[in-house]
Design a protein around this motif. Structure first.
Motif, PDB file in Angstrom:
ATOM      1  N   SER A  31     -20.199 -34.622 -32.028  1.00  0.00           N
ATOM      2  CA  SER A  31     -19.118 -33.645 -32.049  1.00  0.00           C
ATOM      3  C   SER A  31     -19.899 -32.278 -32.025  1.00  0.00           C
ATOM      4  O   SER A  31     -19.042 -31.385 -31.322  1.00  0.00           O
ATOM      5  CB  SER A  31     -18.616 -33.816 -33.620  1.00  0.00           C
ATOM      6  N   THR A  32     -20.779 -32.023 -32.359  1.00  0.00           N
ATOM      7  CA  THR A  32     -21.467 -30.548 -32.495  1.00  0.00           C
ATOM      8  C   THR A  32     -22.422 -30.205 -31.087  1.00  0.00           C
ATOM      9  O   THR A  32     -22.543 -29.044 -30.694  1.00  0.00           O
ATOM     10  CB  THR A  32     -22.496 -30.311 -33.170  1.00  0.00           C
ATOM     11  N   GLY A  33     -22.748 -31.483 -30.483  1.00  0.00           N
ATOM     12  CA  GLY A  33     -23.917 -31.289 -29.264  1.00  0.00           C
ATOM     13  C   GLY A  33     -25.404 -30.777 -29.608  1.00  0.00           C
ATOM     14  O   GLY A  33     -25.964 -30.512 -28.933  1.00  0.00           O
ATOM     15  N   TYR A  34     -25.611 -30.704 -31.193  1.00  0.00           N
ATOM     16  CA  TYR A  34     -26.961 -30.577 -31.647  1.00  0.00           C
ATOM     17  C   TYR A  34     -27.774 -31.787 -31.375  1.00  0.00           C
ATOM     18  O   TYR A  34     -27.403 -32.972 -31.386  1.00  0.00           O
ATOM     19  CB  TYR A  34     -26.810 -29.933 -32.929  1.00  0.00           C
ATOM     20  N   PRO A  54     -26.837 -25.775 -28.899  1.00  0.00           N
ATOM     21  CA  PRO A  54     -26.388 -25.954 -27.605  1.00  0.00           C
ATOM     22  C   PRO A  54     -26.037 -24.697 -26.793  1.00  0.00           C
ATOM     23  O   PRO A  54     -25.360 -23.771 -27.588  1.00  0.00           O
ATOM     24  CB  PRO A  54     -25.251 -26.904 -27.585  1.00  0.00           C
ATOM     25  N   GLY A  55     -26.406 -24.485 -25.761  1.00  0.00           N
ATOM     26  CA  GLY A  55     -26.156 -23.201 -24.914  1.00  0.00           C
ATOM     27  C   GLY A  55     -26.905 -22.058 -25.312  1.00  0.00           C
ATOM     28  O   GLY A  55     -26.559 -20.782 -24.841  1.00  0.00           O
ATOM     29  N   TRP A  56     -27.716 -22.133 -26.385  1.00  0.00           N
ATOM     30  CA  TRP A  56     -28.479 -20.823 -26.675  1.00  0.00           C
ATOM     31  C   TRP A  56     -29.702 -20.415 -25.596  1.00  0.00           C
ATOM     32  O   TRP A  56     -30.388 -21.244 -24.995  1.00  0.00           O
ATOM     33  CB  TRP A  56     -29.334 -21.096 -27.888  1.00  0.00           C
ATOM     34  N   ASP A  57     -29.442 -19.114 -25.238  1.00  0.00           N
ATOM     35  CA  ASP A  57     -30.531 -18.543 -24.242  1.00  0.00           C
ATOM     36  C   ASP A  57     -31.176 -17.330 -25.025  1.00  0.00           C
ATOM     37  O   ASP A  57     -30.278 -16.388 -25.315  1.00  0.00           O
ATOM     38  CB  ASP A  57     -29.581 -18.457 -23.151  1.00  0.00           C
ATOM     39  N   GLY A  58     -32.406 -17.658 -25.013  1.00  0.00           N
ATOM     40  CA  GLY A  58     -33.186 -16.267 -25.568  1.00  0.00           C
ATOM     41  C   GLY A  58     -34.071 -16.803 -26.567  1.00  0.00           C
ATOM     42  O   GLY A  58     -34.200 -17.788 -26.917  1.00  0.00           O
TER      43      GLY A  58
END
Length: 481
Positions: free
Chosen positions: A29-32, A48-52
């Motif tokens: 459900s979270t994508g983690y 998810p989707g973290w950039d940096g």
């Protein structure tokens, strides 16, 4: 973790949790992602989707008193109320139960602070309350018993020879002889891991620098103050002063650029607090006076860090309690009429290692009624708690020498410990009195240590007997250190 719906196993081969389906549903459900290694289970990091890069310091909280049969499927939704989670680390037992605590890193400091306000003492289950507080990665070590004739450059070179990841060394000159250090230093590393590896290498107590067996411990992390609060501070913290420098001299020097700007000055031993009428003048003085020469000493000037009185006593950084008519740095009067400012003496940190000959000693807290004395002490500041003793608990005899200095809250006790540690006779206290204002009898103690043929007397008197003795012991510790 497997992604095929099979048995949930960590990289170390442990069974991860009895509620496998609930954890898989949370991940879906979270994508983690979730992985277990080295006794902890990591949820996210990054999300998810973290950039940096990872979030900055101050974004992580510690969670304690978690029920042992509670897992991420119940905990994560609770902590998501405060903000987006970057990483959730639950400490795990080999059996698959959790160890009762976790670390939650948020993507912002604001979310971390919000979680503390929302969830500290939160009833996570009927009758079960969790504790939430800030968690800081410590990258700084306290190194004691360093030869006092060594310079910062020499200490930096030596520490880089024996440990990796050294970024900087913080050394403070002696209050009485600015050509010498105080017998200790703080070593800053580029990561918590590097500091931990260095501590592991140096901690056995047999490691020597320049022929001296050094004392090593974690330095206490300096407590952060939010930027909004710091933007209202109009008090300067000044250190590395000569003992002989007076408040009048400081007032003159710090108002030279604009006469009349200084509201008041409070000096304590080799450091002081300079209060300005306006924030603008305080900032101007900071830039003009940092690194200036006063009475032959190069001074260091920073903005004082305001904290609540409760926070100061708990966190234990060196502080100053103002008088009852002081208007605080926040621009409003305190309900109790006094304010506590954190100084940065000893880098805002102090080690908790054992005391040996040549190891510096710390200022201890005195009752608030003394007004202008220290509040708290580095790691030595004790959280006073009372716990029940259960029937059948085993009790063992203990001696003062078996304790750590961090377990003392009294200068009188620490001075006794210091004398025992050095195989000296115990300190002797001689009481004197003098008439004071309004007919009050003022008290002062002289401390005599016969083994060193030395005696010490503070430069202040007290109205309460116990305060006078505490002040005398504190003064003796400073002179011995």
């Amino acid at each position: 973790m497997d992604g095929d719906g099979g048995s949930l196993m960590g990289e170390d081969g442990r069974t991860e949790s009895p509620n496998e389906a609930a954890l898989l549903a949370l991940m879906e459900s979270t994508g983690y992602s979730m992985v277990q290694e080295n006794g902890q289970r990591k949820f996210g990091g990054p999300p998810p989707g973290w950039d940096g890069p990872p979030p900055p310091r101050g974004c992580e909280v510690f969670v304690g008193k978690i029920p042992r049969d509670m897992y991420e499927d119940e905990l994560v939704p609770v902590f998501e109320r405060a903000g987006r989670i970057y990483e959730f680390r639950l400490m795990m037992e080999f059996s698959g139960e959790n160890r009762g605590y976790a670390f939650v890193m948020y993507t912002t400091r604001e979310a971390a602070q919000r979680s503390i306000h929302l969830l500290d003492n939160h009833e996570i289950r009927p009758g079960k309350f969790i504790g939430v507080c800030v968690s800081l990665d410590n990258c700084r070590l306290f190194i004691g018993s360093i030869p006092k004739d060594k310079t910062k450059e020499e200490i930096l070179v030596e520490m880089r020879k024996v440990t990796e990841g050294v970024v900087d060394v913080i050394v403070y000159p002696s209050a009485t002889d600015k050509t010498k250090n105080r017998g200790f230093a703080f070593v800053e590393y580029d990561s918590h891991k590097a500091a931990a590896m260095a501590r592991r290498k140096l901690i056995p107590g047999t490691f020597q620098l320049w022929g001296h067996t050094i004392q090593v411990d974690w330095a206490e992390p300096e407590k952060d103050v939010d930027e909004e609060t710091m933007l209202r501070v109009r008090v300067l913290y000044v250190r590395n002063l000569m003992m002989t420098t007076t408040e009048d001299t400081l007032r003159q020097e710090f108002s030279r650029f604009k006469p009349g700007t200084v509201e008041r000055v409070k000096k304590l031993t080799d450091y002081a607090f300079v209060h300005y009428h306006s924030r603008e003048d305080a900032v101007t003085a900071l830039h003009l006076m940092n690194g200036a020469l006063i009475d032959g000493a190069t001074i260091e000037v920073t903005l004082a860090k305001p904290v609540s009185k409760e926070g100061g006593r708990r966190f234990g950084n060196r502080g100053y309690v103002g008088n009852s008519n002081l208007v605080g740095p926040y621009g409003d009067a305190s309900s109790t009429g006094s304010f506590l400012f954190q100084g940065r003496e000893d880098g805002g940190m102090m080690g908790g290692g054992g005391m040996e000959v040549g190891t510096p000693l710390r200022p201890l807290s005195l009752p608030p009624r003394l007004g202008s004395l220290y509040v708290g002490t580095g790691t030595g500041d004790v959280e006073r708690c009372v716990y029940p003793i259960f029937a059948g608990s085993s009790l063992s005899p203990a001696s003062l020498l078996s304790l750590k200095p961090g377990q003392f809250s009294s200068a009188v006790t620490l001075l006794e410990y210091y004398c025992l540690k050095n195989s000296w006779a115990l300190p002797e206290y001689y009481l004197y009195s003098t008439p004071g204002q309004e007919g009050k009898l003022m008290l002062i103690y002289k401390v005599v240590i016969s083994s060193t043929r030395s005696s010490f007397m503070p430069d202040k008197v007290c109205t309460v007997l116990e305060d006078a003795k505490e002040l005398a012991a504190q003064n003796a510790l400073w002179n011995l250190g």
